[in-house]
Motif scaffolding. Structure first.
Motif, short mmCIF file in Angstrom:
data_model
loop_
_atom_site.label_atom_id
_atom_site.label_comp_id
_atom_site.label_asym_id
_atom_site.label_seq_id
_atom_site.Cartn_x
_atom_site.Cartn_y
_atom_site.Cartn_z
N ARG A 66 18.65 10.64 29.64
CA ARG A 66 17.50 9.51 29.76
C ARG A 66 16.31 9.96 30.69
O ARG A 66 15.23 9.91 30.26
N ASP A 67 16.56 10.71 31.88
CA ASP A 67 15.43 10.95 32.84
C ASP A 67 14.60 11.91 32.11
O ASP A 67 13.39 11.78 32.31
N ARG A 74 22.70 10.45 31.67
CA ARG A 74 21.84 9.94 32.46
C ARG A 74 20.63 11.00 32.52
O ARG A 74 19.22 10.85 32.66
N HIS A 75 20.97 12.34 32.52
CA HIS A 75 20.04 13.39 32.54
C HIS A 75 19.33 13.23 31.52
O HIS A 75 17.99 13.70 31.77
N ALA A 131 11.51 3.45 30.13
CA ALA A 131 12.92 3.58 30.26
C ALA A 131 13.67 2.26 29.56
O ALA A 131 14.81 2.70 29.28
#
Length: 385
Positions: free
Chosen positions: A158-159, A155-156, A169
């Motif tokens: 992706r951000d 998730r890091h 996104a």
């Protein structure tokens, strides 16, 4: 469904082959387009790939490997364009449903060489180059905008893709990196640790070993680890050893001075083949990754595959692994906190066993290659539709 995987420079052959094998086990028709691994005899060849159910094509950069550095780079660049055009041509001729690029070897030209007649997926192993050459950051962003979909390992990640590379996104899917299991088989076949590098021989099993393994680079915080080791030794923890093993990509003279002053440090400064890596990880009581920055790490997933307790910096995707109970976290760049954590774990076999159990559970669950391949297949089918 037919999928062509592409890693021109063989940057991550363990990952490539594990993913291809897991996809083939799900019934997909898989081809891996890559080059021969340059550092050692790889455990994967055409016969083993065929046995695992996929086709291996080592057609990139077949000439100029013995040339001096600048000439070798020039030969690689000259072969890259026809190599990538060949990948696009074969994908079209063989009706690949998806082309999945693991690494873009030359970001400046790859956006113009990728096919436009079928979906192209790119895995963001490194979100942006850490030590970019001229124009490389902008070129990497162009690659992200050229492909149809991007896979992040956390998730890091992706951000970061959204905030730093301006990737929408909805164009990103988070699929974790799988835990490597092939080293466990090598370790089981070598119970006496015969493949252990000779610099590390003669250490009894009663001596606790903390292991730092992998390429030596500035961002990996080896200096932080050695400062922490000095604090640990001054506090009286003298029955353990620190093993530092891997190929240097930096000047290590200052690190050696710190290590010599602290004591209890052994070095292996060269490429470690898979049997040696398996013996190293099998012998380690703790694996430590004191990185200043990272997305994810093959060393982490090798240690997870071996069921080893780990100490990780709280950077990148590492906290998401620790949340599975597979590791404990320390602040990056903090030798005092790292020394405190290492001292506690070296004195507490039960806590190490708890982390080891968490690593084994993670490798059989979210980070199992069967689960990783299922998520890839779902994405491929969605894009192909």
């Amino acid at each position: 469904m037919r999928v062509h995987q592409v890693d021109p420079s063989a940057f991550t052959p363990p990952y490539d082959h594990a993913l291809c094998g897991a996809l083939a086990a799900r019934g997909l028709d898989v081809v891996l387009e890559t080059s021969r691994f340059p550092y050692a005899e790889a455990p994967w060849d055409g016969g083993r790939a065929a046995a695992a159910g996929y086709e291996l094509r080592e057609r990139f950069y077949r000439h100029g490997g013995g040339l001096p550095g600048p000439l070798r780079l020039g030969a690689k660049v000259a072969q890259h364009v026809p190599g990538m055009r060949g990948v696009a041509r074969r994908a079209r001729r063989e009706r690949a449903d998806v082309l999945h690029v693991q690494w873009c070897a030359i970001q400046h030209v790859d956006p113009f060489l990728l096919p436009r007649d079928r979906p192209v997926v790119l895995t963001a192993h490194d979100i942006l180059p850490r030590e970019p050459r001229w124009g490389q950051l902008a070129a990497q962003k162009r690659v992200y905008h050229r492909v149809d979909h991007v896979i992040a390992h956390s998730r890091h990640g992706r951000d970061r893709l959204v905030l730093e590379a301006d990737v929408p996104a909805e164009k990103i899917t988070v699929i974790p990196h799988g835990a490597f299991g092939h080293l466990a088989g090598l370790a089981a076949a070598d119970p006496e640790g015969a493949a252990l590098p000779p610099e590390l021989s003669g250490v009894g099993r009663d001596v606790p070993v903390v292991l730092f393994f992998g390429l030596f680079r500035e961002y990996k915080g080896l200096d932080v680890l050695l400062d922490a080791w000095s604090l640990l030794r001054r506090a009286g923890q003298t029955d353990a050893e620190l093993w530092i093993a891997g190929m240097p990509r930096m000047d290590t003279r200052a690190l050696h001075a710190t290590a010599d002053a602290a004591g209890g440090v052994r070095w292996v400064e060269r490429f470690i083949t898979d049997p040696g890596a398996a013996a190293l990880l099998d012998r380690a009581d703790l694996v430590v990754l004191p990185y200043r920055e990272i997305e994810q790490s093959g060393v982490l997933f090798s240690a997870m595959g071996m069921g080893k307790p780990m100490v990780l910096s709280a950077v990148g995707g590492f906290p998401e692994v620790a949340a599975e109970g597979a590791a404990t976290l320390v602040p990056p760049g903090d030798p005092t906190a790292l020394a405190t954590t290492l001292t506690r774990l070296l004195a507490d076999p039960a806590d190490r066993a708890r982390l080891a159990a968490g690593a084994r559970a993670a490798r059989e669950g979210r980070y199992a290659w069967s689960a990783v391949a299922a998520e890839h297949e779902a994405l491929y089918r969605r894009l192909a539709r």
